[in-house]
Every structure is written in structure tokens, then in C-alpha cells.
Design a protein around this motif. Structure first.
Motif, PDB file in Angstrom:
ATOM      1  N   LEU A  77     -38.819  30.537 122.157  1.00  0.00           N
ATOM      2  CA  LEU A  77     -37.543  29.873 122.416  1.00  0.00           C
ATOM      3  C   LEU A  77     -36.555  30.193 121.320  1.00  0.00           C
ATOM      4  O   LEU A  77     -35.362  30.408 121.569  1.00  0.00           O
ATOM      5  CB  LEU A  77     -37.747  28.364 122.529  1.00  0.00           C
ATOM      6  CG  LEU A  77     -36.516  27.642 123.041  1.00  0.00           C
ATOM      7  CD1 LEU A  77     -36.264  28.059 124.464  1.00  0.00           C
ATOM      8  CD2 LEU A  77     -36.680  26.157 122.953  1.00  0.00           C
ATOM      9  N   LYS A  78     -37.044  30.263 120.072  1.00  0.00           N
ATOM     10  CA  LYS A  78     -36.150  30.586 118.962  1.00  0.00           C
ATOM     11  C   LYS A  78     -35.519  31.955 119.186  1.00  0.00           C
ATOM     12  O   LYS A  78     -34.338  32.165 118.957  1.00  0.00           O
ATOM     13  CB  LYS A  78     -36.986  30.591 117.676  1.00  0.00           C
ATOM     14  CG  LYS A  78     -36.241  30.187 116.453  1.00  0.00           C
ATOM     15  CD  LYS A  78     -37.174  29.935 115.290  1.00  0.00           C
ATOM     16  CE  LYS A  78     -37.922  31.169 114.891  1.00  0.00           C
ATOM     17  NZ  LYS A  78     -38.600  31.042 113.591  1.00  0.00           N
ATOM     18  N   ASN A  79     -36.348  32.887 119.691  1.00  0.00           N
ATOM     19  CA  ASN A  79     -35.816  34.224 119.891  1.00  0.00           C
ATOM     20  C   ASN A  79     -34.877  34.313 121.057  1.00  0.00           C
ATOM     21  O   ASN A  79     -34.102  35.262 121.165  1.00  0.00           O
ATOM     22  CB  ASN A  79     -36.972  35.201 120.109  1.00  0.00           C
ATOM     23  CG  ASN A  79     -37.534  35.668 118.810  1.00  0.00           C
ATOM     24  OD1 ASN A  79     -36.853  36.364 118.082  1.00  0.00           O
ATOM     25  ND2 ASN A  79     -38.725  35.274 118.495  1.00  0.00           N
ATOM     26  N   CYS A  80     -34.928  33.336 121.943  1.00  0.00           N
ATOM     27  CA  CYS A  80     -34.023  33.340 123.083  1.00  0.00           C
ATOM     28  C   CYS A  80     -32.578  33.198 122.613  1.00  0.00           C
ATOM     29  O   CYS A  80     -31.664  33.663 123.261  1.00  0.00           O
ATOM     30  CB  CYS A  80     -34.376  32.159 123.973  1.00  0.00           C
ATOM     31  SG  CYS A  80     -34.181  32.476 125.693  1.00  0.00           S
TER      32      CYS A  80
END
Lengths: 373, 314, 150
Positions: C28-31
Motif C-alpha cells: 500500500l505504501k508503494n501505491c
């Protein structure tokens, strides 16, 4: 069922060819599997699909002309191959190189080790089914390393950077800030991989206790590199037979416990951290001087032979050169680590399922360019 | 009669639009998780990509294997697409926006979705291909075993709402959503995992991605037949997200906006979570998958059922 | 005995679920990090200063020492010269782009930096004859230059 019916039922083994075209980046390897239902009874590896007769070509090239050919052996860790070959020729000629060249070689080799382990981790996760996400993250990090190498030597995959006596170019201005920034970035990303993959319960279930390689089997098959260290043998050429400036640098050798696929993956992840430490120390201790050397001189070593081995990301890369006094080597033999690592595969897969063979192949980290030369 | 016809046409239009949107949405979500862009060329940020895909699949040659069992092979894609579309008849989109409020709504949906297994099995058998058959059999085993925890977790909700009808289940959540009760939370987790296995999505996507070295039960299909399996999968995904919204997240309840907007946004949020899970985790192996269903999920679902019964009797 | 097994199983389940959640947090962080890819023909990556593209020549600087021909590992360069007024003049400088391995050794060995590597990297052609390039021709890379970034 009574006995007259069971006599007619028989099972037979059938042969499946996991053919040369693989949906994974190990290259062109053909595995002939004898299956009994789901269990693998036997496995034979057929190699040679990428054979380019490099050792024969070397007999018609001068020592300097052969350096671009060594790039293409283990094309993912090109700097390490260059370095191994060039160091062997320098030992044959009894040539001393400047300190700055030694430190630059160590920095290049360790950065390339990180790049190679990133590919190993990314493709291992992809083979297990984490479809593309860890692979893209690893390639994103590797892109930064390749950019650094692009600025140092001008190419992104086949660097051709080392020369007999030194390196091709000196480090450009401003590259050490970039490398320091990269080190900081990479340290946070390695922790991300720990969170994403290492202790993930599905990943553990797929790779723990799969492909156990016991210590004595590993030593008897001359497995080397992270595969050997994952089986519990603490053997690393950078510490046990140090070359260049490795004895002045401080780093640990990660060792695994059981020798299963999870250990092999974990050892590679730890080695990335240790390589970052080495690059940081080498960058801080870089002496002044001129590491470049003029090419164009045709080297004619005296008739002798030499075998020199260095620590490639995949294991022990060795060059055996026999020189007969002329400009061309009489015989050049390359001892590639993936050839020996692949030989142990049939011992590991007996009794496992097909999904496991993909996992073991990914964790052994074979590269066919190196196996077939 | 006219109302039912209009409702049917509206639902069919919604299904096609939704499937196309989901194809685009999946590619965008996966791309942004992987630090890249996804479809960008066809239309603004690639919104017309599903249309390009559909045109491509329409223009492909429809190859039939010579030794395939003709009728079985030809019928299989229909069994993959028609049951999810039929299940839409009982999904409550809004306060009175439900095509037909059956009084056995949830039972009807579960029964219809079970027919999908037959489609996959027919595809595996009809292809006359050793690997497709094994892929189809594995998939059938997976779907059948995961139906039990799924139904058990749904029964806890039914016990709580005292009715099988979808609208009544939603109306029983008018005070607070079902997921706020701890036994319902456990049921929601069990349902999510079981539903992922039902629609063959990662981390349980053995039939699709890695089945005995080749592509699985839909190897021998090309062109529009393959598109039907594809659309069937995305429609199924919408159905299970809609069911989870209805059973656990309060259906169409919500303060200011119209109910249908709440329903759709909750459903698409659930779908985002399914896609997020797909692009994060590796795949489980077949025997681990079956062991997980029978040894972990089913006992937990039974225990949850017993606890719910005890709580309701108090 | 059974109680211990159940406790162990639940502990395993909780640890397993927590590891899965940690993985989800990372993705999710990389999203929300901006994408790092370039939209290729519209956005091209600039080449670095030392990039090794195709081999190019400054004919006026060449002293016809044949060092580049001798050092090339794949023999992709072919030079011929003739005598004119007691001076050596190049008559032919052929470069076989198909054999070239882009190693950069010709550029490194040249004493006058007459031969060098330019920044052209979009080098695919439809016709095999186009891979044999005459480096003395001043318009040799014109069609490539129109497509590649300099």
C-alpha cells in the motif's frame, strides 16, 4: 476391490520435459523429469543451449581483447567476471596495480553483487507466485545501481570496465554522493523486503524445508557461494583467501542453518546488507592516484600457468590460464559456479512435487550464460 | 412484466460496464503497486483499454482442438459466465433497487455460484489435454472444499438477521454494521479467505497461473471463449464483493448520499482489497491449500457458528 | 494436551496473519509513491556523458595508426589507406554495426580521439545492408539522429 482387479492396475512413470523455454529468467535449461503422479522420481538436466565456445575463442584473442567476452559469461554480475579474469592475467604477468584501482574494483564488484542478488531475490519470489510485485521492486532498486555504472563506464549491462593493470576510467566527479545516497536508500528497501517476503507465512510454507542440502553433500558436489553458506559451511573467498583490499574492510559472512530454500534466500538478503557496508567503507577509504592504464600494448607472459579464483555472487569463479609465451593464451578454462551448483539439483528434488522444483531452481540461482559459457 | 424486463436489461448493462471497468481497474491498481503507470495510451490514462482488449479477442481465430469433446468443450464457457450473471438477480443495490427480492436470496446466490465448478470441470475434460484435466480437477477440488467455510460463515449472519432474504439482512444492520460484532468479524475473515479461493484469485490461483507447467483449464480456449472465462471471473469477483458488503458492511446503509452510491463504493472498496491481496502474496501450493481449508478454516467456522448460537440464545 | 495444541495453533495463526498484514502495508505504501517509469517515445531518458553508442569518426583527426583495428575483439572495423603526395590518406573506413560489441576499446586506444562512440541507441534497421556503415560519409547517421536524442 479383490485381488484379481488390483492385479490389472499398474502405475507407470511418465516423462515430462520442462523444456528449454522457461517462464522464468534462469535461461535456457532443459529438465527431464520422471514423474509418478505428482512425485518426482528422477531429474536430468540438459545444458548446452547457450554454448558459445568462449574458451576456444580465447585461444585466438589477445589478453586484452578477451575482456569483453568475460562480460557475457555471467551477464548479471559483469564486473565480477571482468575482475576475476583481469586479476588472473595480472598474476600471470606479475603486475602490481595502484591502490586506487584496487578500491575502485572492490566498490564496483560489491555494487554488482547487490544487483545480482536483487535479481535472484526478485525472480525467486516470482517463481513462487508473488506474481510481479517483488520483481518490480528489485528491478527498481537495480535500476539505480545500473545508473551509477552507466555514469562510471558508459554501459548498463556489459561493462567491460576492468583492464589489465587497472580500470578503464576513473570515477567521475560527484559519483560518491550518488553512491552514498543509494546506500541509504537501499538500506531502507532491504528492510521492506523483510517485511514483504521473509517472514510471510505463505512464503515460509512454500520454501522452508524444501530442497534441503546437507553440508557434506554440498561440499562433495563443490557447491559454492550463498548455496554453500546456507548449508552451514562458513566459506567465503573474500575472508578465507583475501584478494584486493578485502582484508582491510570489516564485514560479516551470513551463514544459514538448514540449507533449505528459505535459508538460501535469507543468506542472499543478508549479503546485500554486508555489501552495502563494504561499499561504504571502501568509499570512505578511497586513496588518491590514477587507476587508469593505457591499452594497446600486447601482453606476452612467460610460459606458465595459473589458476585464480574470486567470489562471484553465485559462487567461486575460477580462471585457469596456460600461456606459451605468445600473445594468445594456449588454454583458458573458466570454472563457473553455476555449473557445479546445477549438478546438485537431481539430489535435491527426489520425492518432491513439481511446484517445489521451481522453488529449488529459483533458490539455487543458476545463470545459463555461465553454465554453458 | 415491463418492470422486470427493464430491470433485467439494466442489470445486464451494469454487468458489462462493471466488468470492463474492473479489467481497467485491476491493471491500474497492479501498476501503481509496482511503481509503474499501467495502460496509458488508449484514451485518457487508458480507460478505453478494455474496449481494445475486446476488439482484439473478437478478431482472434477461434481454434478448436481436433480431438476435443465437441459439446462439452463448447458449453464450458457458458457455465463460467451465466451463473454469475444469474446471481445478480438477488443483489440489493439500493433500498428498492433489487431485481427480485427472493425470500431465499442468499441460498439462491450460493446455489447458483456452485454451478461454476461444472464449467471449469467441463473445460478441463473437454480440452482433451492431460494438463488441462489435472488443472480442472484441482480447481474443482479447491472450489468444493472452500464452499463449506464460506457457507458456514454466511449462516452466522443469517442466524443474526433471522432471514435468508438479502434485503432483510441489510435492514437488520440499520443500527450498526454486522462487522462490528467480534463473532461477525471472524466470520468476515473466514468468508474473505474462502471467497478468494472460490473465484480462483491469488493467493489461491493454482488453476489459472501454475497448473502442471501450462496455463490450466483454459489453455485450449482462444478469442471470445477465453474472453467469456475472463469476464466470468471479474463478474464473480463483483458478486463476492457485493455479498460481503451486504452481509458484513451494512449493504446500502449510509448517511447523506443515495443508497446505491454507498453500495457501489463499499463494493469497489472490497474489490480493491482483493486486488491488493492478489498483487502482494505468493501462491500457496495445492496440498497446503487443501490442508488449510479442511484443517483450519472449517473448524474455525464451526466454532464461530457455535459461539454465535450461544450468543443469540443468551 | 489438546488445549496446548489449540493454543499453539492460534498463536501460529496470529503470527501468520500479522506477517501478511505487514506485507500488505508495504504494497500500500508503494501505491502512493509516484511511478518511476518513462512513457517511452514521448519521454526519453538522457544518456550519460560516457555512454557507448555507435562508433563514429572525426576523419580529419585520424593518423591512420591502425590501433583501433588491431584492438577490436570482433574485427568490425576495416581501414584502407593510399599514398597521396607522400602523405597517407584514408581511402576506406568501414564499420560493421552488426558485429560490434560496444566495448569501447577503440575509443580508449585511439591516440588522437579521432574514433569515438556517439549517443545513438535506437539502432535497429530493417535492411541488413544498412548495418555496414562507411564512417567517412558525413551524413552516415542522419536518419538515426532524427530519431535518437543526441
Amino acid at each position: 476391490m479383490n485381488t484379481s482387479q488390483t492385479k490389472d492396475i499398474c502405475t507407470e512413470e511418465f516423462l515430462i520435459n520442462m523444456g528449454p523455454q522457461h517462464p522464468s529468467t534462469h535461461g535456457v535449461l532443459s529438465l527431464e523429469l520422471k514423474l509418478d503422479g505428482e512425485m518426482i522420481r528422477d531429474c536430468t538436466a540438459h545444458i548446452g543451449y547457450l554454448h558459445r565456445s568462449m574458451e576456444k575463442l580465447a585461444e585466438n584473442r589477445t589478453y586484452t581483447q578477451f575482456i569483453p567476452y568475460t562480460d557475457r559469461l555471467d551477464y548479471v554480475a559483469s564486473m565480477n567476471n571482468n575482475m576475476g579474469y583481469v586479476m588472473a592475467v595480472e598474476k600471470l604477468l606479475n603486475l602490481e596495480i595502484s591502490d586506487r584501482a584496487k578500491y575502485i574494483r572492490v566498490i564496483a564488484a560489491e555494487l554488482n553483487r547487490i544487483a545480482s542478488h536483487l535479481i535472484a531475490i526478485g525472480t525467486f519470489a516470482q517463481d513462487l507466485g508473488a506474481f510481479a510485485t517483488p520483481l518490480f521492486y528489485c528491478f527498481r532498486e537495480r535500476e539505480k545501481i545500473i545508473d551509477i555504472f552507466d555514469q562510471i563506464c558508459g554501459n548498463r549491462l556489459t561493462y567491460n570496465y576492468m583492464r589489465i593493470g587497472g580500470v578503464q576510467f576513473d570515477l567521475p566527479k560527484g559519483i560518491d554522493e550518488k553512491i552514498k545516497k543509494f546506500i541509504k536508500y537501499m538500506r531502507s528497501k532491504v528492510d521492506d523486503y523483510d517485511w514483504l517476503l521473509t517472514y510471510n507465512t505463505i512464503f515460509l510454507a512454500r520454501s522452508k524445508h524444501i530442497g534441503l542440502l546437507p553440508k557434506d553433500l554440498a561440499i562433495n558436489y563443490s557447491v559454492s557461494g550463498p548455496n554453500l553458506r546456507a548449508s552451514g559451511v562458513k566459506w567465503d573467498l573474500r575472508k578465507d583467501e583475501p584478494y584486493l583490499v578485502y582484508e582491510k574492510l570489516e564485514f560479516d559472512i551470513p551463514v544459514g542453518e538448514n540449507g533449505d530454500s528459505w535459508d538460501r534466500y535469507k543468506v542472499r538478503l543478508e549479503e546485500i546488507r554486508q555489501s552495502l557496508k563494504i561499499v561504504e567503507q571502501a568509499l570512505g577509504a578511497l586513496p588518491e592516484g590514477d587507476p587508469t592504464v593505457k591499452i594497446g600494448r600486447i601482453h606476452k607472459p612467460s610460459p606458465s600457468e595459473i589458476y585464480l579464483r574470486t567470489e562471484n555472487p553465485r559462487g567461486e569463479l575460477g580462471f585457469f590460464i596456460i600461456s606459451d609465451g605468445s600473445a594468445y593464451p594456449y588454454r583458458l578454462k573458466i570454472r563457473s559456479p553455476s555449473f557445479s551448483n546445477l549438478a546438485v539439483l537431481p539430489e535435491l528434488v527426489k520425492g518432491l512435487k513439481i511446484a517445489d522444483i521451481v522453488c529449488i531452481l529459483g533458490s539455487l540461482d543458476i545463470l545459463m550464460g555461465e553454465t554453458d559459457r | 412484466m415491463l418492470m422486470m424486463l427493464i430491470a433485467g436489461i439494466a442489470v445486464l448493462a451494469f454487468i458489462s460496464a462493471s466488468a470492463m471497468f474492473l479489467i481497467w481497474w485491476e491493471r491500474k491498481v497492479s501498476a501503481h503497486i509496482q511503481s509503474r503507470f499501467g495502460p496509458m495510451r488508449v484514451g485518457w490514462h487508458g480507460v478505453l483499454q478494455p474496449i481494445a482488449d475486446a476488439v482484439k479477442l473478437l478478431l482472434k481465430e477461434d481454434i478448436r482442438p481436433a480431438e476435443a469433446d465437441k459439446l462439452v468443450w463448447w458449453l464450458a464457457p457458458f457455465f463460467a459466465v451465466v451463473p454469475p450473471v444469474m446471481a445478480f438477480a438477488a443483489i440489493p443495490f439500493g433500498k428498492s433497487l433489487i431485481p427480485k427480492d427472493l425470500n431465499v436470496g442468499i441460498l439462491y446466490i450460493m446455489a447458483i455460484s456452485s454451478v461454476c465448478v461444472i464449467g471449469i470441470f467441463m473445460a478441463g475434460w473437454g480440452s482433451n489435454n492431460k494438463y488441462s484435466l489435472l488443472g480442472g480437477m484441482r480447481s474443482a477440488a479447491q472450489i468444493v472444499s472452500y464452499e463449506i467455510p464460506m457457507i458456514l460463515s454466511m449462516i452466522t449472519v443469517v442466524m443474526h438477521a433471522n432471514s435468508l432474504s438479502m434485503q432483510k439482512i441489510v435492514e437488520a444492520q440499520s443500527r450498526h454494521w454486522n462487522i462490528l460484532h467480534p463473532n461477525m468479524l471472524l466470520a468476515a475473515l473466514v468468508y474473505t479467505i474462502a471467497a478468494t479461493a472460490e473465484v480462483n484469485r491469488a493467493p489461491f490461483d493454482i488453476p489459472e497461473a501454475e497448473s502442471e507447467l501450462v496455463a490450466g483449464f483454459h489453455t485450449e480456449y482462444s478469442g471470445m471463449k477465453f474472453a467469456m472465462f475472463f469476464i466470468g471471473e471479474y463478474t464473480n469477483l463483483f458478486i463476492i464483493a457485493a455479498i460481503s458488503t451486504t452481509l458484513f458492511f451494512g449493504g446500502w446503509h449510509g448517511p447523506f448520499l443515495p443508497p446505491v452510491v454507498w453500495f457501489l463504493s463499499k463494493t469497489y472498496l472490497c474489490i480493491f482489497i482483493w486486488m491488493w491481496v492478489r498483487w502482494t502474496f505468493p501462491r500457496a501450493r495445492v496440498d497446503q491449500l487443501m490442508a488449510f481449508a479442511w484443517k483450519v478454516l472449517t473448524p474455525i467456522a464451526f466454532v464461530n457458528l457455535a459461539i454465535t448460537g450461544w450468543l443469540l440464545l443468551k | 494436551m489438546v488445549i496446548i495444541k489449540i493454543i499453539k495453533l492460534s498463536k501460529d495463526l496470529v503470527i501468520g496473519a500479522w506477517s501478511l498484514i505487514k506485507g500488505l502495508v508495504i504494497t500500500l505504501k508503494n501505491c502512493f509513491i509516484p511511478a518511476i517509469t518513462l512513457q517511452y517515445p514521448a519521454q526519453k531518458q538522457p544518456m550519460t556523458g560516457r555512454f557507448r553508442g555507435l562508433v563514429d569518426l572525426h576523419p580529419e583527426k585520424c593518423i591512420i595508426c591502425y590501433q583501433c583495428v588491431k584492438i577490436c575483439p570482433v574485427a568490425c572495423l576495416a581501414i584502407a589507406h593510399k599514398q597521396e603526395n607522400n602523405k597517407k590518406v584514408i581511402s576506406e573506413f568501414k564499420y560493421n554495426m552488426e558485429l560490434c560489441c560496444f566495448c569501447g576499446m577503440c575509443q580508449q586506444v585511439c591516440p588522437t580521439s579521432a574514433i569515438y562512440m556517439n549517443k545513438i541507441y535506437e539502432i535497429s534497421v530493417y535492411d541488413r545492408d544498412k548495418t555496414h556503415i562507411n564512417l567517412l560519409n558525413p551524413g552516415k547517421y542522419i536518419e538515426w539522429l532524427n530519431t535518437s536524442i543526441k
